[in-house]
Write a protein that holds these residues in place. Structure first.
Motif, mmCIF file in Angstrom:
data_model
loop_
_atom_site.group_PDB
_atom_site.id
_atom_site.type_symbol
_atom_site.label_atom_id
_atom_site.label_comp_id
_atom_site.label_asym_id
_atom_site.label_seq_id
_atom_site.Cartn_x
_atom_site.Cartn_y
_atom_site.Cartn_z
ATOM 1 N N ARG A 1 -9.717 -0.974 -4.738
ATOM 2 C CA ARG A 1 -8.337 -0.965 -4.233
ATOM 3 C C ARG A 1 -7.869 0.453 -3.880
ATOM 4 N NH1 ARG A 1 -4.254 -2.309 -7.523
ATOM 5 N NH2 ARG A 1 -5.326 -1.664 -9.451
ATOM 6 N N SER B 1 0.833 -1.207 0.000
ATOM 7 C CA SER B 1 0.000 0.000 0.000
ATOM 8 C C SER B 1 0.867 1.257 0.000
ATOM 9 C CB SER B 1 -0.894 0.027 1.245
ATOM 10 O OG SER B 1 -1.780 -1.063 1.279
ATOM 11 N N ARG C 1 0.071 5.774 0.238
ATOM 12 C CA ARG C 1 -0.898 6.872 0.255
ATOM 13 C C ARG C 1 -0.248 8.101 -0.362
ATOM 14 N NH1 ARG C 1 -3.954 10.118 5.156
ATOM 15 N NH2 ARG C 1 -1.879 11.011 5.418
ATOM 16 N N GLN D 1 -5.442 6.761 -1.387
ATOM 17 C CA GLN D 1 -5.020 5.569 -0.678
ATOM 18 C C GLN D 1 -5.020 4.407 -1.671
ATOM 19 O OE1 GLN D 1 -3.982 5.103 2.608
ATOM 20 N NE2 GLN D 1 -3.476 3.035 1.885
ATOM 21 N N MET D 2 -3.868 3.794 -1.833
ATOM 22 C CA MET D 2 -3.727 2.712 -2.814
ATOM 23 C C MET D 2 -3.360 1.421 -2.094
ATOM 24 S SD MET D 2 -1.693 4.739 -5.849
ATOM 25 C CE MET D 2 -0.165 4.820 -4.935
ATOM 26 N N ASN D 3 -4.254 0.454 -2.155
ATOM 27 C CA ASN D 3 -4.052 -0.847 -1.525
ATOM 28 C C ASN D 3 -3.957 -1.940 -2.590
ATOM 29 O OD1 ASN D 3 -4.304 0.417 1.024
ATOM 30 N ND2 ASN D 3 -6.523 0.095 1.003
ATOM 31 N N SER D 4 -3.453 -3.084 -2.184
ATOM 32 C CA SER D 4 -3.346 -4.246 -3.084
ATOM 33 C C SER D 4 -2.706 -3.850 -4.403
ATOM 34 C CB SER D 4 -4.733 -4.852 -3.324
ATOM 35 O OG SER D 4 -5.335 -5.239 -2.116
ATOM 36 N N LEU D 5 -1.614 -3.150 -4.315
ATOM 37 C CA LEU D 5 -0.965 -2.637 -5.522
ATOM 38 C C LEU D 5 -0.449 -3.762 -6.399
ATOM 39 C CD1 LEU D 5 0.760 0.409 -3.891
ATOM 40 C CD2 LEU D 5 -0.680 0.521 -5.930
#
Length: 127
Positions: free
Chosen positions: A67, A17, A19, A82-86
């Motif tokens: 995501r 992740s 941000r 917010q960037m998850n599971s990139l």
């Protein structure tokens, strides 16, 4: 003079992740729409997400839906991504942009419709 400054990019492993932040200054942005775009090498700049500052209404590209989340902090004049599971395919330069005359009830997704841009921040996702 409108200034947009991105931060928070970097190198992350797949599944991780980050941000991103976009600090906005030089204008009252309450009527603006703030967007995030990205551009990978050899590809066109593409829409990622956007938020209307006054209402908090958001739009997210299908490729990142579920995501990535866009939000804003009015007190700090800052927009976040917010960037998850990139994934490796998320690797790109990410740009913050401002649309000074947004449409009622709609969010523009074409980069040509945005008036102001930050210099960008690099996001690299390793596999």
């Amino acid at each position: 003079q409108v200034q947009l400054v991105e931060s928070g990019g970097g190198l992350v492993q797949a599944g991780g992740s980050l941000r991103l932040s976009c600090a906005a200054s030089g204008r009252t942005f309450s009527s603006y729409c703030m967007g995030w775009f990205r551009q990978a090498p050899g590809k066109e700049r593409e829409f990622v997400a956007a938020i209307k500052w006054s209402t908090g209404y958001t739009k997210t590209a299908d490729s990142v839906k579920g995501r990535f989340t866009i939000s804003r902090d009015n007190a700090k004049n800052t927009v976040y991504l917010q960037m998850n599971s990139l994934k490796p395919e998320d690797t790109a330069v990410y740009y913050c942009a401002a649309d000074s005359s947004p449409l009622m009830g709609l969010i523009r997704v074409s980069p040509n419709e945005y008036d102001y841009w930050g210099p960008g921040t690099q996001v690299t996702v390793s596999s």
